[in-house]
Write a protein that holds these residues in place. Structure first.
Motif, short mmCIF file in Angstrom:
data_model
loop_
_atom_site.label_atom_id
_atom_site.label_comp_id
_atom_site.label_asym_id
_atom_site.label_seq_id
_atom_site.Cartn_x
_atom_site.Cartn_y
_atom_site.Cartn_z
N GLU A 280 0.88 -1.75 -0.17
CA GLU A 280 -0.07 0.40 -0.36
C GLU A 280 0.73 0.96 -0.05
O GLU A 280 0.62 2.11 -0.75
CB GLU A 280 -1.05 0.20 0.89
N MET A 281 2.12 1.56 1.04
CA MET A 281 2.68 2.65 0.67
C MET A 281 3.39 2.73 -0.42
O MET A 281 3.71 3.53 -1.00
CB MET A 281 4.09 2.61 1.47
N ALA A 282 3.59 1.24 -1.14
CA ALA A 282 4.17 1.78 -2.86
C ALA A 282 3.62 2.60 -3.56
O ALA A 282 4.08 3.01 -4.66
CB ALA A 282 5.07 0.06 -2.93
N MET A 283 2.10 1.58 -3.71
CA MET A 283 1.18 2.42 -4.65
C MET A 283 0.90 3.80 -4.06
O MET A 283 1.04 4.21 -5.33
CB MET A 283 -0.25 1.39 -4.69
N PHE A 284 0.85 4.48 -2.81
CA PHE A 284 0.94 5.33 -2.11
C PHE A 284 1.78 6.64 -3.06
O PHE A 284 1.64 7.67 -3.68
CB PHE A 284 0.74 5.73 -1.22
N PHE A 285 2.65 5.93 -3.06
CA PHE A 285 4.05 6.63 -3.37
C PHE A 285 4.25 6.94 -4.75
O PHE A 285 4.27 8.19 -5.00
CB PHE A 285 5.42 6.14 -3.45
#
Length: 202
Positions: free
Chosen positions: A162-167
């Motif tokens: 999720e953090m990678a997608m957000f970034f």
């Protein structure tokens, strides 16, 4: 005095670079479908005949630019798989993004072009499928990097995917805002771009 083979090659490469730069700007600003070949030639400062000597179709030009952008993303994914500190890798990558975004429009234009490549040309296009694969690989490599950083207590807790997608959604949105807002756009600092990762003050 006749030109050498090397001089002709330099001229050819310079012309292709002009065409690519002009096309990239127009595709980003107007979209692939709304851009015609004459506009690209005019912006590049060349004749349409010369453009066709380098690219037979607008699709061919678009695919070459998309492949160039995809190759850049593939290099990032490969870099993220190194044994270097995750925080060092991410900070270095974000610094490069920041510098590219404040120094010109090329990165923003390339990111928008990558987004367009998902839907501007037919669903069964092999090049498009390659772009999708490269993007998936980059997200997975970033997710693994974040996960490794969390295990080393370098990054804040959270779902790494999720953090990678957000970034990358954040960066993509900034690219689109930069192209649309022009002089009114302000690029957030590297510390803001990575605040979600370093919430512990790392």
């Amino acid at each position: 005095m006749p030109r050498t083979k090397e001089q002709f090659e330099e001229m050819r490469n310079a012309t292709r670079a002009k065409i690519q730069s002009a096309a990239m700007q127009l595709f980003a600003q107007q979209g692939f479908g709304m851009t015609n070949v004459q506009e690209i030639a005019d912006k590049a400062g060349i004749s349409i005949g010369l453009l066709y000597r380098h690219y037979k179709t607008k699709d061919e030009l678009f695919h070459e630019l998309a492949e160039f952008a995809a190759a850049g993303l593939a290099r990032v994914a490969e870099r993220f798989q190194s044994d270097e500190s995750p925080s060092v890798l991410m900070k270095g990558f974000v610094q490069e993004i920041y510098e590219d975004m404040v120094s010109g429009d090329d990165l923003a234009n390339l990111m928008i072009l990558m987004s367009q490549s998902f839907h501007s040309i037919g669903d069964t296009n092999d090049g498009q499928n390659g772009v999708v694969t490269v993007n998936k690989n980059l997200i997975m490599a970033t997710s693994k990097l974040i996960k490794r950083g969390q295990e080393l207590d370098e990054f804040a807790a959270g779902d790494s995917y999720e953090m990678a997608m957000f970034f990358f959604s954040f960066i993509q949105g900034l690219a689109e805002m930069k192209v649309k807002m022009k002089d009114d756009f302000v690029m957030p600092s590297p510390s803001i771009l990575t605040a979600f990762l370093f919430s512990k003050g790392g």
